[in-house]
Motif scaffolding. Structure first.
Motif, PDB file in Angstrom:
ATOM      1  N   LEU A  63      55.638 -10.928 -15.422  1.00  0.00           N
ATOM      2  CA  LEU A  63      55.310  -9.603 -15.932  1.00  0.00           C
ATOM      3  C   LEU A  63      53.838  -9.497 -16.305  1.00  0.00           C
ATOM      4  CD1 LEU A  63      58.397  -8.751 -18.152  1.00  0.00           C
ATOM      5  CD2 LEU A  63      57.708  -7.670 -16.017  1.00  0.00           C
ATOM      6  N   ALA A  64      53.281 -10.538 -16.892  1.00  0.00           N
ATOM      7  CA  ALA A  64      51.861 -10.520 -17.235  1.00  0.00           C
ATOM      8  C   ALA A  64      51.006 -10.457 -15.971  1.00  0.00           C
ATOM      9  CB  ALA A  64      51.505 -11.755 -18.054  1.00  0.00           C
ATOM     10  N   ASP A  65      51.397 -11.177 -14.932  1.00  0.00           N
ATOM     11  CA  ASP A  65      50.662 -11.126 -13.668  1.00  0.00           C
ATOM     12  C   ASP A  65      50.752  -9.741 -13.034  1.00  0.00           C
ATOM     13  OD1 ASP A  65      49.956 -13.755 -13.989  1.00  0.00           O
ATOM     14  OD2 ASP A  65      51.534 -14.530 -12.669  1.00  0.00           O
ATOM     15  N   LEU A  66      51.943  -9.124 -13.078  1.00  0.00           N
ATOM     16  CA  LEU A  66      52.093  -7.779 -12.530  1.00  0.00           C
ATOM     17  C   LEU A  66      51.262  -6.766 -13.306  1.00  0.00           C
ATOM     18  CD1 LEU A  66      55.916  -7.629 -11.761  1.00  0.00           C
ATOM     19  CD2 LEU A  66      54.038  -7.584 -10.124  1.00  0.00           C
ATOM     20  N   ALA A  67      51.221  -6.906 -14.624  1.00  0.00           N
ATOM     21  CA  ALA A  67      50.438  -5.982 -15.447  1.00  0.00           C
ATOM     22  C   ALA A  67      48.951  -6.117 -15.153  1.00  0.00           C
ATOM     23  CB  ALA A  67      50.715  -6.226 -16.927  1.00  0.00           C
ATOM     24  N   SER A  68      48.463  -7.327 -14.990  1.00  0.00           N
ATOM     25  CA  SER A  68      47.040  -7.493 -14.695  1.00  0.00           C
ATOM     26  C   SER A  68      46.725  -7.010 -13.282  1.00  0.00           C
ATOM     27  CB  SER A  68      46.618  -8.949 -14.877  1.00  0.00           C
ATOM     28  OG  SER A  68      47.276  -9.771 -13.942  1.00  0.00           O
ATOM     29  N   ALA A  69      47.629  -7.226 -12.326  1.00  0.00           N
ATOM     30  CA  ALA A  69      47.406  -6.718 -10.972  1.00  0.00           C
ATOM     31  C   ALA A  69      47.451  -5.195 -10.955  1.00  0.00           C
ATOM     32  CB  ALA A  69      48.459  -7.286 -10.017  1.00  0.00           C
ATOM     33  N   SER A  70      48.310  -4.607 -11.755  1.00  0.00           N
ATOM     34  CA  SER A  70      48.398  -3.158 -11.837  1.00  0.00           C
ATOM     35  C   SER A  70      47.129  -2.558 -12.438  1.00  0.00           C
ATOM     36  CB  SER A  70      49.614  -2.768 -12.673  1.00  0.00           C
ATOM     37  OG  SER A  70      49.595  -1.405 -12.966  1.00  0.00           O
ATOM     38  N   ALA A  71      46.490  -3.273 -13.333  1.00  0.00           N
ATOM     39  CA  ALA A  71      45.254  -2.782 -13.927  1.00  0.00           C
ATOM     40  C   ALA A  71      44.124  -2.769 -12.909  1.00  0.00           C
ATOM     41  CB  ALA A  71      44.871  -3.643 -15.127  1.00  0.00           C
ATOM     42  N   GLU A  72      44.124  -3.744 -12.004  1.00  0.00           N
ATOM     43  CA  GLU A  72      43.074  -3.832 -10.981  1.00  0.00           C
ATOM     44  C   GLU A  72      43.313  -2.845  -9.839  1.00  0.00           C
ATOM     45  OE1 GLU A  72      40.310  -5.763 -10.950  1.00  0.00           O
ATOM     46  OE2 GLU A  72      40.793  -6.446 -12.966  1.00  0.00           O
ATOM     47  N   HIS A  73      44.548  -2.795  -9.338  1.00  0.00           N
ATOM     48  CA  HIS A  73      44.894  -1.953  -8.187  1.00  0.00           C
ATOM     49  C   HIS A  73      46.181  -1.196  -8.502  1.00  0.00           C
ATOM     50  CE1 HIS A  73      41.902  -4.151  -5.920  1.00  0.00           C
ATOM     51  NE2 HIS A  73      42.460  -5.272  -6.326  1.00  0.00           N
ATOM     52  N   PRO A  74      46.094  -0.079  -9.221  1.00  0.00           N
ATOM     53  CA  PRO A  74      47.320   0.633  -9.595  1.00  0.00           C
ATOM     54  C   PRO A  74      48.003   1.254  -8.385  1.00  0.00           C
ATOM     55  CG  PRO A  74      45.391   1.872 -10.267  1.00  0.00           C
ATOM     56  CD  PRO A  74      44.902   0.566  -9.753  1.00  0.00           C
TER      57      PRO A  74
END
Length: 94
Positions: free
Chosen positions: A55-66
């Protein structure tokens, strides 16, 4: 409030709990009153489960490329309840 660890050269280690804005670089030892040095430890990252890391990885990826959506997502396979009760037309009207 965060807990900070310090070590006195004479008495040993002790912890201080205070706000981030109130932390002192060299607090006095509660035993002898000598300024103590701060001890830095590793953060408790091993307490996260694999799902929490994902979940933390998905959240950080979502911040970079929503991801941009153009429609409302489906209800994840669950049947949607009817918008109104189908029994209502059968009720008597006054």
């Amino acid at each position: 409030m965060p807990t900070y660890s310090f070590r006195c050269s004479d008495c040993g280690s002790f912890d201080v709990t205070c706000a981030i804005a109130d932390v002192v670089a060299a607090p006095l030892c509660p035993g002898c009153g000598v300024p103590a040095r701060r001890v830095f430890g590793s953060p408790p990252l091993t307490t996260f489960s694999a799902g929490q890391h994902r979940l933390a990885d998905l959240a950080s990826a979502s911040a970079e490329h929503p991801a941009v959506t153009t429609e409302i997502p489906a209800a994840l396979g669950r049947p949607r309840p009817p918008r109104r009760d189908p029994r209502l037309p059968a009720l008597p009207r006054w």
